[in-house]
Each structure stands twice: as C-alpha cells, then as structure tokens.
Design a protein around this motif. Structure first.
Motif, PDB file in Angstrom:
ATOM      1  N   VAL A  96      -7.332 -11.432   0.180  1.00 20.01           N
ATOM      2  CA  VAL A  96      -8.763 -11.182   0.373  1.00 20.01           C
ATOM      3  C   VAL A  96      -8.973 -10.460   1.697  1.00 20.01           C
ATOM      4  O   VAL A  96      -8.190 -10.646   2.540  1.00 20.01           O
ATOM      5  CB  VAL A  96      -9.295 -12.689   0.680  1.00 20.01           C
ATOM      6  N   VAL A  97      -9.786  -9.498   1.648  1.00 17.87           N
ATOM      7  CA  VAL A  97      -9.891  -8.625   2.628  1.00 17.87           C
ATOM      8  C   VAL A  97     -11.288  -8.415   3.012  1.00 17.87           C
ATOM      9  O   VAL A  97     -12.180  -8.415   2.073  1.00 17.87           O
ATOM     10  CB  VAL A  97      -9.467  -6.816   2.245  1.00 17.87           C
ATOM     11  N   VAL A  98     -11.850  -8.572   4.135  1.00 20.75           N
ATOM     12  CA  VAL A  98     -12.934  -8.563   4.736  1.00 20.75           C
ATOM     13  C   VAL A  98     -13.215  -7.328   5.202  1.00 20.75           C
ATOM     14  O   VAL A  98     -12.733  -7.057   6.509  1.00 20.75           O
ATOM     15  CB  VAL A  98     -13.298  -9.843   5.645  1.00 20.75           C
ATOM     16  N   LEU A  99     -14.059  -6.425   4.633  1.00 23.15           N
ATOM     17  CA  LEU A  99     -14.493  -5.216   5.063  1.00 23.15           C
ATOM     18  C   LEU A  99     -15.876  -5.032   5.934  1.00 23.15           C
ATOM     19  O   LEU A  99     -15.956  -4.244   6.888  1.00 23.15           O
ATOM     20  CB  LEU A  99     -14.821  -4.172   3.955  1.00 23.15           C
ATOM     21  N   ASP A 100     -16.425  -6.171   5.724  1.00 23.83           N
ATOM     22  CA  ASP A 100     -17.769  -6.414   6.339  1.00 23.83           C
ATOM     23  C   ASP A 100     -18.269  -8.104   6.254  1.00 23.83           C
ATOM     24  O   ASP A 100     -18.063  -8.430   5.316  1.00 23.83           O
ATOM     25  CB  ASP A 100     -18.873  -5.550   5.803  1.00 23.83           C
ATOM     26  N   GLU A 101     -18.446  -8.338   7.482  1.00 23.46           N
ATOM     27  CA  GLU A 101     -18.822  -9.898   7.474  1.00 23.46           C
ATOM     28  C   GLU A 101     -19.885 -10.422   6.725  1.00 23.46           C
ATOM     29  O   GLU A 101     -20.143 -11.479   6.073  1.00 23.46           O
ATOM     30  CB  GLU A 101     -18.918 -10.297   9.033  1.00 23.46           C
ATOM     31  N   ARG A 102     -20.926  -9.330   6.408  1.00 24.28           N
ATOM     32  CA  ARG A 102     -22.343  -9.383   5.569  1.00 24.28           C
ATOM     33  C   ARG A 102     -21.831  -9.802   4.125  1.00 24.28           C
ATOM     34  O   ARG A 102     -20.686  -9.517   3.738  1.00 24.28           O
ATOM     35  CB  ARG A 102     -23.065  -8.472   5.776  1.00 24.28           C
ATOM     36  N   ASP A 103     -22.837 -10.581   3.542  1.00 22.42           N
ATOM     37  CA  ASP A 103     -22.266 -10.839   2.144  1.00 22.42           C
ATOM     38  C   ASP A 103     -22.100  -9.521   1.192  1.00 22.42           C
ATOM     39  O   ASP A 103     -23.028  -8.455   1.411  1.00 22.42           O
ATOM     40  CB  ASP A 103     -23.719 -11.610   1.421  1.00 22.42           C
ATOM     41  N   GLY A 104     -21.184  -9.603   0.414  1.00 23.69           N
ATOM     42  CA  GLY A 104     -20.806  -8.424  -0.211  1.00 23.69           C
ATOM     43  C   GLY A 104     -19.647  -7.506   0.359  1.00 23.69           C
ATOM     44  O   GLY A 104     -19.241  -6.692  -0.432  1.00 23.69           O
ATOM     45  N   GLY A 105     -19.190  -7.931   1.700  1.00 25.43           N
ATOM     46  CA  GLY A 105     -18.246  -7.304   2.329  1.00 25.43           C
ATOM     47  C   GLY A 105     -16.843  -7.874   2.051  1.00 25.43           C
ATOM     48  O   GLY A 105     -15.764  -7.218   2.967  1.00 25.43           O
ATOM     49  N   THR A 106     -16.646  -8.637   1.104  1.00 28.43           N
ATOM     50  CA  THR A 106     -15.247  -9.104   0.872  1.00 28.43           C
ATOM     51  C   THR A 106     -14.737  -9.072  -0.223  1.00 28.43           C
ATOM     52  O   THR A 106     -15.384  -9.141  -1.545  1.00 28.43           O
ATOM     53  CB  THR A 106     -15.257 -10.736   1.329  1.00 28.43           C
ATOM     54  N   PHE A 107     -13.458  -8.753  -0.544  1.00 27.81           N
ATOM     55  CA  PHE A 107     -12.943  -8.387  -1.765  1.00 27.81           C
ATOM     56  C   PHE A 107     -11.464  -8.603  -1.938  1.00 27.81           C
ATOM     57  O   PHE A 107     -10.661  -9.124  -0.899  1.00 27.81           O
ATOM     58  CB  PHE A 107     -12.742  -6.657  -1.840  1.00 27.81           C
ATOM     59  N   PHE A 108     -10.831  -8.849  -3.110  1.00 24.05           N
ATOM     60  CA  PHE A 108      -9.651  -8.782  -3.435  1.00 24.05           C
ATOM     61  C   PHE A 108      -9.494  -8.182  -4.970  1.00 24.05           C
ATOM     62  O   PHE A 108     -10.429  -7.794  -5.165  1.00 24.05           O
ATOM     63  CB  PHE A 108      -8.916 -10.070  -3.516  1.00 24.05           C
ATOM     64  N   GLY A 109      -8.255  -7.817  -5.209  1.00 20.69           N
ATOM     65  CA  GLY A 109      -7.992  -7.021  -6.466  1.00 20.69           C
ATOM     66  C   GLY A 109      -6.894  -7.340  -7.311  1.00 20.69           C
ATOM     67  O   GLY A 109      -6.195  -8.469  -6.809  1.00 20.69           O
ATOM     68  N   PHE A 110      -6.841  -7.291  -8.748  1.00 12.48           N
ATOM     69  CA  PHE A 110      -5.785  -7.646  -9.505  1.00 12.48           C
ATOM     70  C   PHE A 110      -5.665  -6.756 -10.596  1.00 12.48           C
ATOM     71  O   PHE A 110      -6.557  -5.776 -11.015  1.00 12.48           O
ATOM     72  CB  PHE A 110      -5.883  -9.201 -10.061  1.00 12.48           C
ATOM     73  N   SER A 111      -4.587  -6.560 -11.557  1.00 10.49           N
ATOM     74  CA  SER A 111      -4.340  -5.664 -12.419  1.00 10.49           C
ATOM     75  C   SER A 111      -4.025  -6.643 -13.816  1.00 10.49           C
ATOM     76  O   SER A 111      -3.497  -7.716 -13.529  1.00 10.49           O
ATOM     77  CB  SER A 111      -3.119  -4.887 -12.158  1.00 10.49           C
ATOM     78  N   ASP A 112      -4.421  -6.010 -14.823  1.00  8.53           N
ATOM     79  CA  ASP A 112      -4.019  -6.632 -15.988  1.00  8.53           C
ATOM     80  C   ASP A 112      -2.450  -6.069 -16.497  1.00  8.53           C
ATOM     81  O   ASP A 112      -2.008  -5.292 -15.763  1.00  8.53           O
ATOM     82  CB  ASP A 112      -5.009  -6.549 -17.383  1.00  8.53           C
ATOM     83  N   PRO A 113      -1.824  -6.687 -17.589  1.00 12.97           N
ATOM     84  CA  PRO A 113      -0.433  -6.187 -17.722  1.00 12.97           C
ATOM     85  C   PRO A 113      -0.392  -4.770 -17.986  1.00 12.97           C
ATOM     86  O   PRO A 113       0.667  -4.086 -17.996  1.00 12.97           O
ATOM     87  CB  PRO A 113      -0.190  -7.107 -19.073  1.00 12.97           C
ATOM     88  N   ASP A 114      -1.472  -4.109 -18.412  1.00 14.66           N
ATOM     89  CA  ASP A 114      -1.163  -2.519 -18.884  1.00 14.66           C
ATOM     90  C   ASP A 114      -1.462  -1.783 -17.453  1.00 14.66           C
ATOM     91  O   ASP A 114      -1.262  -0.537 -17.577  1.00 14.66           O
ATOM     92  CB  ASP A 114      -2.413  -2.186 -19.614  1.00 14.66           C
ATOM     93  N   GLY A 115      -2.095  -2.376 -16.336  1.00 17.02           N
ATOM     94  CA  GLY A 115      -2.250  -1.603 -15.019  1.00 17.02           C
ATOM     95  C   GLY A 115      -3.726  -1.263 -14.896  1.00 17.02           C
ATOM     96  O   GLY A 115      -3.992  -0.662 -13.917  1.00 17.02           O
TER      97      GLY A 115
END
Length: 143
Positions: A96-115
């Motif tokens: 989890v990465v916080v780019l901005d403390e305001r709502d909407g500024g926190t993200f993470f990612g994932f990939s499916d088996p194909d990429g």
C-alpha cells in the motif's frame, strides 16, 4: 442521457484460469459462463460494482493480446483490508502506497495470471456512501 460503463474486456489466454483467478481469488461474482458454438465468454462483477469484466474467445475479445490491459482501477473503502483479503486468497499484491493523505491518495496493485494489471484505490467515502446501496445489490434482498 446517462452513459454507463458496464463491461470491460480483459484479454486472457485461458478462460478457465481467468475465471478461477477472478472468482475464487479476487472474489468477483461469476454472472455467467456462456458457450456459443466455438466461442465462450464469461462475465464477472466485483461486489458493489455496476461494471463487470468479460473474458472469452469472441473476436472482439481476441483483439488485445493477453496481459496487455494496464491500470484498470478498482476502488475500496480500506486499501489495507482489501490487500490483506487478496493476500489471504493467494493473490500477490503490491504494498500500500500513500501518495496523498487525502481520500483517494492511497493505492496498491496486483496482476492477473496473464499480466493484466490492476490499481486499487482507497476511497474511504465508499464505506460511508457506496455507489450502489447495499439494499439494491443482487442477493441482498433488494431489487
């Protein structure tokens, strides 16, 4: 006039593997798995979403190379809890990465088996005010 985005094609190399991943690991509902002659297509929907994904072998679904979709975005009320849920189901997910403390500024990612890659954005407001009220969701007793 309303214009609603309701289906996004996700290019995959193996429909069965994609269904297993998105249904059993990520937790999307399998709306249908249809075979029509030599073609097959399946539609899956994230809980609380008005937009589904479709995987399959129809000509339009074969125009993109498997794994070529980048940055499709999901929104959740709690990124940490969503990431923990995916990890518990065997999905590799980024930190989890916080780019901005305001709502909407926190993200993470994932990939499916194909990429194909997914971004998951935390919008705490989704917990307070979901886009589709719980009483109107399929299987919740609503219409």
């Amino acid at each position: 006039m309303d214009w609603t985005l309701e289906v996004v094609v996700v290019p995959v190399s193996d429909v069965d593997r994609a269904i297993e991943f998105y249904r059993d690991r990520v937790g999307f509902a399998l709306d249908h798995d249809t075979r029509a002659g030599e073609h097959r297509f399946a539609q899956l929907t994230p809980t609380g979403s008005g937009c589904s994904i479709v995987v399959g072998t129809l000509p339009a679904q074969q125009e993109m190379a498997p794994g070529s979709l980048r940055g499709l975005q999901l929104c959740v009320a709690d990124a940490g809890a969503a990431r923990a849920e995916l990890l518990s189901r065997g999905v590799e997910a980024g930190e989890v990465v916080v780019l901005d403390e305001r709502d909407g500024g926190t993200f993470f990612g994932f990939s499916d088996p194909d990429g194909n890659t997914w971004a998951v954005q935390q919008l705490r407001v989704r917990g307070e005010k979901p886009l589709i009220p719980h009483e109107h969701r399929i299987g919740s007793g609503g219409s």
